[in-house]
Enzyme design. Sequence first.
Site, PDB file in Angstrom:
ATOM      1  N   SER A 154       0.803  -1.236   0.086  1.00 55.85           N
ATOM      2  CA  SER A 154      -0.079  -0.119   0.021  1.00 55.85           C
ATOM      3  C   SER A 154       0.869   1.285  -0.082  1.00 55.85           C
ATOM      4  O   SER A 154       0.389   2.397   0.045  1.00 55.85           O
ATOM      5  CB  SER A 154      -1.073  -0.002   1.182  1.00 55.85           C
ATOM      6  OG  SER A 154      -0.186   0.263   2.285  1.00 55.85           O
ATOM      7  N   LYS A 192       1.821   4.399   7.476  1.00 56.93           N
ATOM      8  CA  LYS A 192       0.852   5.189   6.375  1.00 56.93           C
ATOM      9  C   LYS A 192       1.362   6.816   6.525  1.00 56.93           C
ATOM     10  O   LYS A 192       2.007   7.258   7.491  1.00 56.93           O
ATOM     11  CB  LYS A 192      -0.559   5.072   6.716  1.00 56.93           C
ATOM     12  CG  LYS A 192      -1.011   3.629   6.452  1.00 56.93           C
ATOM     13  CD  LYS A 192      -1.199   3.310   5.174  1.00 56.93           C
ATOM     14  CE  LYS A 192      -1.874   2.029   4.896  1.00 56.93           C
ATOM     15  NZ  LYS A 192      -1.117   0.955   5.494  1.00 56.93           N
TER      16      LYS A 192
END
Length: 233
Positions: A154, A192
């Site tokens: 991701s 993230k």
Amino acid sequence: MLTRKQHQLLLFLHAHLGEHGVSPSFDEMKDALGLKSKSGIHRLISGLEERGFIRRLAHRARAIEVVRLPDDISGKSQGFLPNIIEGGLRGRNVQNIGRPLRDSSGETVALPMYGRIAAGTPIEALRDNSNFVDVPYGLLGRGEHYALEVEGDSMVEAGILDGDTVIIERTENAENGAIVVALVDGGEVTLKRFRKRAGAIALEPANKNYEPRLFPPDRVEVQGRLVGLLRRY
């Protein structure tokens, strides 16, 4: 000159090796010195290494080489032969294995490798205080650092790939846009991009196939920020 706690830890390491032939665990060191957290043990070990009393060896579980004892240990500081303290190697020849915490040129440092972190679906990061990874010294600042192995895709558009090793500076604060290690709901850890959005925290992937996740601020804790990356081909 050693601090009192550094002195105590060095003597405990030496005595434990002589009695058991293997390294004490971080919990055993913490209990022996009456400390509340293992982070204090990490700082003491780093201090002993910087002063030339021990060398930590990379890529070996809890491997510590005792180089010398304090001068106030009568008759033991002169001509003291180093021993390697290494968990799980009783009875084996463990001389001349691994590498020190910092090499002789000062170009690399062995950071603790705490485990794998998801760059996709969050997973719990596995804190393993016995594994280390060599990191170029120039990647590190003045703070405390650790390493994590990335799992998932991701963050590929930020150049972070599955299997990469990320170098994290421990911090509880992050600026908008920083790539962070975030703890969600006290149990999930993920890598993230961090952003504040109208009273909420957004954890953004760097992959168009994944959506950002929004949380109330009290559900997200920053545990570190990305400062470097290692990749093996």
